[in-house]
Design a protein around this motif. Structure first.
Motif, PDB file in Angstrom:
ATOM      1  N   ILE A 117       0.883  -1.174   0.000  1.00  0.00           N
ATOM      2  CA  ILE A 117       0.000   0.000   0.000  1.00  0.00           C
ATOM      3  C   ILE A 117       0.910   1.209   0.000  1.00  0.00           C
ATOM      4  O   ILE A 117       1.448   1.603   1.042  1.00  0.00           O
ATOM      5  N   GLU A 118       1.105   1.806  -1.177  1.00  0.00           N
ATOM      6  CA  GLU A 118       1.960   2.972  -1.296  1.00  0.00           C
ATOM      7  C   GLU A 118       1.102   4.230  -1.307  1.00  0.00           C
ATOM      8  O   GLU A 118      -0.134   4.160  -1.337  1.00  0.00           O
ATOM      9  N   LEU A 119       1.772   5.383  -1.298  1.00  0.00           N
ATOM     10  CA  LEU A 119       1.026   6.641  -1.265  1.00  0.00           C
ATOM     11  C   LEU A 119       0.399   6.978  -2.609  1.00  0.00           C
ATOM     12  O   LEU A 119      -0.474   7.843  -2.672  1.00  0.00           O
ATOM     13  N   ARG A 120       0.807   6.325  -3.683  1.00  0.00           N
ATOM     14  CA  ARG A 120       0.226   6.590  -4.994  1.00  0.00           C
ATOM     15  C   ARG A 120      -0.744   5.505  -5.426  1.00  0.00           C
ATOM     16  O   ARG A 120      -1.799   5.786  -5.983  1.00  0.00           O
ATOM     17  N   ALA A 121      -0.396   4.246  -5.209  1.00  0.00           N
ATOM     18  CA  ALA A 121      -1.210   3.145  -5.699  1.00  0.00           C
ATOM     19  C   ALA A 121      -1.104   1.968  -4.748  1.00  0.00           C
ATOM     20  O   ALA A 121      -0.185   1.871  -3.934  1.00  0.00           O
ATOM     21  N   THR A 122      -2.081   1.061  -4.868  1.00  0.00           N
ATOM     22  CA  THR A 122      -2.081  -0.186  -4.112  1.00  0.00           C
ATOM     23  C   THR A 122      -1.683  -1.318  -5.046  1.00  0.00           C
ATOM     24  O   THR A 122      -2.259  -1.461  -6.134  1.00  0.00           O
ATOM     25  N   GLN A 123      -0.701  -2.096  -4.633  1.00  0.00           N
ATOM     26  CA  GLN A 123      -0.197  -3.192  -5.461  1.00  0.00           C
ATOM     27  C   GLN A 123      -0.920  -4.473  -5.078  1.00  0.00           C
ATOM     28  O   GLN A 123      -0.885  -4.908  -3.930  1.00  0.00           O
ATOM     29  N   ILE A 124      -1.583  -5.088  -6.086  1.00  0.00           N
ATOM     30  CA  ILE A 124      -2.369  -6.301  -5.872  1.00  0.00           C
ATOM     31  C   ILE A 124      -1.813  -7.400  -6.767  1.00  0.00           C
ATOM     32  O   ILE A 124      -1.626  -7.196  -7.970  1.00  0.00           O
ATOM     33  N   ARG A 125      -1.557  -8.555  -6.184  1.00  0.00           N
ATOM     34  CA  ARG A 125      -1.118  -9.729  -6.932  1.00  0.00           C
ATOM     35  C   ARG A 125      -2.351 -10.568  -7.264  1.00  0.00           C
ATOM     36  O   ARG A 125      -2.992 -11.133  -6.383  1.00  0.00           O
ATOM     37  N   THR A 126      -2.717 -10.633  -8.560  1.00  0.00           N
ATOM     38  CA  THR A 126      -3.890 -11.390  -8.950  1.00  0.00           C
ATOM     39  C   THR A 126      -3.612 -12.887  -8.839  1.00  0.00           C
ATOM     40  O   THR A 126      -2.457 -13.319  -8.724  1.00  0.00           O
ATOM     41  N   TYR A 127      -4.679 -13.692  -8.907  1.00  0.00           N
ATOM     42  CA  TYR A 127      -4.531 -15.125  -8.680  1.00  0.00           C
ATOM     43  C   TYR A 127      -3.832 -15.842  -9.833  1.00  0.00           C
ATOM     44  O   TYR A 127      -3.419 -16.991  -9.682  1.00  0.00           O
ATOM     45  N   ASP A 128      -3.697 -15.161 -10.972  1.00  0.00           N
ATOM     46  CA  ASP A 128      -2.932 -15.768 -12.069  1.00  0.00           C
ATOM     47  C   ASP A 128      -1.485 -15.281 -12.094  1.00  0.00           C
ATOM     48  O   ASP A 128      -0.773 -15.479 -13.082  1.00  0.00           O
ATOM     49  N   GLY A 129      -1.037 -14.619 -11.007  1.00  0.00           N
ATOM     50  CA  GLY A 129       0.363 -14.258 -10.863  1.00  0.00           C
ATOM     51  C   GLY A 129       0.740 -12.881 -11.375  1.00  0.00           C
ATOM     52  O   GLY A 129       1.900 -12.477 -11.244  1.00  0.00           O
ATOM     53  N   ARG A 130      -0.182 -12.124 -11.940  1.00  0.00           N
ATOM     54  CA  ARG A 130       0.136 -10.797 -12.441  1.00  0.00           C
ATOM     55  C   ARG A 130       0.042  -9.752 -11.329  1.00  0.00           C
ATOM     56  O   ARG A 130      -0.630  -9.960 -10.330  1.00  0.00           O
TER      57      ARG A 130
ATOM     58  N   PRO B 121      -4.721   2.772  -8.716  1.00  0.00           N
ATOM     59  CA  PRO B 121      -4.593   4.088  -8.069  1.00  0.00           C
ATOM     60  C   PRO B 121      -5.415   4.159  -6.783  1.00  0.00           C
ATOM     61  O   PRO B 121      -6.541   3.650  -6.719  1.00  0.00           O
ATOM     62  N   ASN B 122      -4.837   4.794  -5.775  1.00  0.00           N
ATOM     63  CA  ASN B 122      -5.491   4.839  -4.472  1.00  0.00           C
ATOM     64  C   ASN B 122      -6.826   5.563  -4.507  1.00  0.00           C
ATOM     65  O   ASN B 122      -7.740   5.222  -3.751  1.00  0.00           O
ATOM     66  N   ALA B 123      -6.942   6.580  -5.377  1.00  0.00           N
ATOM     67  CA  ALA B 123      -8.224   7.284  -5.477  1.00  0.00           C
ATOM     68  C   ALA B 123      -9.312   6.332  -5.958  1.00  0.00           C
ATOM     69  O   ALA B 123     -10.450   6.372  -5.481  1.00  0.00           O
ATOM     70  N   GLU B 124      -8.979   5.459  -6.901  1.00  0.00           N
ATOM     71  CA  GLU B 124      -9.947   4.478  -7.386  1.00  0.00           C
ATOM     72  C   GLU B 124     -10.271   3.452  -6.306  1.00  0.00           C
ATOM     73  O   GLU B 124     -11.419   3.041  -6.133  1.00  0.00           O
ATOM     74  N   VAL B 125      -9.252   3.024  -5.566  1.00  0.00           N
ATOM     75  CA  VAL B 125      -9.481   2.053  -4.496  1.00  0.00           C
ATOM     76  C   VAL B 125     -10.377   2.641  -3.416  1.00  0.00           C
ATOM     77  O   VAL B 125     -11.326   1.998  -2.952  1.00  0.00           O
ATOM     78  N   PHE B 126     -10.095   3.885  -3.029  1.00  0.00           N
ATOM     79  CA  PHE B 126     -10.806   4.491  -1.911  1.00  0.00           C
ATOM     80  C   PHE B 126     -12.266   4.772  -2.241  1.00  0.00           C
ATOM     81  O   PHE B 126     -13.128   4.720  -1.356  1.00  0.00           O
ATOM     82  N   THR B 127     -12.563   5.088  -3.495  1.00  0.00           N
ATOM     83  CA  THR B 127     -13.936   5.437  -3.872  1.00  0.00           C
ATOM     84  C   THR B 127     -14.711   4.259  -4.441  1.00  0.00           C
ATOM     85  O   THR B 127     -15.901   4.394  -4.725  1.00  0.00           O
ATOM     86  N   SER B 128     -14.061   3.110  -4.627  1.00  0.00           N
ATOM     87  CA  SER B 128     -14.741   1.946  -5.194  1.00  0.00           C
ATOM     88  C   SER B 128     -15.319   1.068  -4.084  1.00  0.00           C
ATOM     89  O   SER B 128     -14.954   1.181  -2.908  1.00  0.00           O
ATOM     90  N   ARG B 129     -16.207   0.183  -4.503  1.00  0.00           N
ATOM     91  CA  ARG B 129     -16.736  -0.823  -3.585  1.00  0.00           C
ATOM     92  C   ARG B 129     -15.681  -1.914  -3.410  1.00  0.00           C
ATOM     93  O   ARG B 129     -15.219  -2.519  -4.379  1.00  0.00           O
TER      94      ARG B 129
END
Length: 444
Positions: free
Chosen positions: A286-299, A304-312
């Motif tokens: 969890i960085e100040l610009r974006a959140t890093q997510i490792r998907t289940y297929d390894g990618r 962006p944090n603004a998208e994460v914070f305002t999304s469901r």
């Protein structure tokens, strides 16, 4: 490799921050100005003047230089420079022309009295004018002398700027280098401290980033002071252009603020498995610009944090356990009581199904051709455990159906029966050799 990439991103952000800060200061003229400048004639230094109440040192020096250039072209011989008193000030005069005024502040900056300083300036002006007149009477005449004078003036000022700026740049570079070393050292110390004392990765990430960037900001302010910019002026410049930057960098600032809110409110933590829009996976950073997510297929997905914070956000691992459901369709001839008991025991025996939560078997739907049953169970909320346990539950359900001799659903096979079966049998009985129902009725 991730640490190297993170260091590269932090260094890029540092460089961008420094560059932006310097541009702000220069654009708003909030930088500290030099208190003295050198008066030159034909590129040769004569003396230095200080800033007055009405003029900066640079403007004052350029005015004196302009008067000397005009005087050089007008004189064939240079008379002796005179010093006239005017209250607390002294005026240097050459051939009736007032060249410059010596103020008490000039004498104070030169660590001498005003009369002594006025005499030095008069001697320097007189000598400089004589040398300039002699050069114009020599090889090439006035045109050649003026050309060489302009070139030498430019080179002299450039060299003076280099001498003045390079040490400051080196000092600023040393300050930033030391700041990076200190910030990296503090970062490593915090890693060791949290590893031994606290296991909260999200809290560790918040404190590490805040401490790192606070030290970097402190280093930028010190480096700006080393470059000759006042930290107060830097902050003032940032404040004066804050509105413009707010519009120009609204996305960056939105991500930054959202990152701080995510780290503070903690809707999820590092290691949680979440769903954000179309992205699903495990939170790695969890960085100040974006959140890093490792998907289940390894990618790796950087959201962006603004998208994460305002999304469901769906946090699948907010609780350690999770409910799973498997649907099963059986025929109407099935002994439901016996099947329900067998299914409860079979599903409860699956490895991964929690013993302290009962297995539920409910009737969800009475369809036209089958009964839909919902088998519910509880297991670990991690995706790998949940998926594996759900698969084992389905396998045990199939084995139970097979042991009880119940057919498994075959969606491609359909049996159609008429609504009035006796009438259809009577109507089709003539095909077996009997008379047609209509004929028998006619014979009677």
């Amino acid at each position: 490799m991730p640490e190297t990439a993170g260091a590269g991103r932090r260094f890029s952000l540092l460089v961008a921050t420094m560059f932006l800060g310097l541009l702000l200061v220069l654009a708003n003229r909030a930088a500290a100005q030099e208190d003295a400048d050198t008066v030159r004639l034909d590129g040769r230094a004569l003396f230095s003047v200080s800033s007055s109440d009405s003029l900066r040192a640079e403007e004052r020096a350029r005015r004196v230089e302009q008067r000397l250039r005009v005087l050089v072209r007008a004189l064939e011989t240079v008379p002796k420079a005179a010093v006239e008193a005017s209250g607390d000030e002294r005026i240097v005069v050459v051939a009736g022309v007032r060249i410059t005024t010596v103020s008490p502040i000039d004498a104070e900056d030169s660590l001498t009295d005003i009369d002594t300083l006025a005499g030095r300036w008069a001697t320097a002006i007189e000598t400089g004018l004589r040398d300039a007149v002699d050069r114009r009477e020599g090889f090439g005449g006035g045109f050649f002398a003026d050309t060489m004078a302009a070139l030498q003036t430019v080179l002299s000022r450039a060299w003076s700027s280099v001498i003045s700026v390079v040490p400051r740049l080196l000092a600023a570079a040393l300050v930033m280098g030391a700041t990076l070393l200190v910030a990296s050292g503090v970062n490593r110390v915090l890693v060791v401290f949290f590893k031994r004392r606290i296991a909260d990765k999200t809290l560790e990430n918040l404190i590490r980033q805040l401490s790192y960037y606070s030290l970097i900001l402190l280093g930028v302010l010190i480096a700006a002071d080393a470059l000759g910019f006042s930290p107060g002026a830097l902050v003032t410049g940032l404040g004066l252009t804050g509105l413009v930057l707010g519009f120009a960098l609204k996305d960056i600032l939105s991500n930054f603020v959202s990152g701080l809110l995510i780290l503070a409110l903690r809707p999820f933590e590092i290691g949680d498995q979440i769903v954000v829009g179309p992205t699903e996976g495990s939170v790695e950073r969890i960085e100040l610009r974006a959140t890093q997510i490792r998907t289940y297929d390894g990618r790796v997905a950087l959201v962006p944090n603004a998208e994460v914070f305002t999304s469901r956000i769906v946090n699948n691992t907010a609780d350690p356990i999770r409910r799973g459901n498997v649907l099963l369709q059986v025929g109407y001839s099935t002994d439901l009581d016996a099947l329900v008991e067998r299914l409860r025991g079979s599903v409860a025996s699956v490895q991964g199904v929690l013993d302290d939560r009962p297995v539920t078997v409910r009737i969800d739907e009475l369809a036209a051709d089958a009964i839909t049953m919902n088998i519910g169970f509880w297991t670990d909320s991690l995706r790998s455990d949940y998926k594996q346990t759900t698969s084992d539950v389905r396998r045990h359900i199939a084995s139970t159906m097979e042991d009880m001799g119940l057919p498994l659903p075959e969606p491609d096979l359909w049996r159609v029966a008429p609504a009035h079966l006796d009438e259809w049998k009577t109507a089709l009985s003539w095909r077996d050799g009997s008379s047609h129902p209509a004929q028998g009725h006619k014979d009677e």
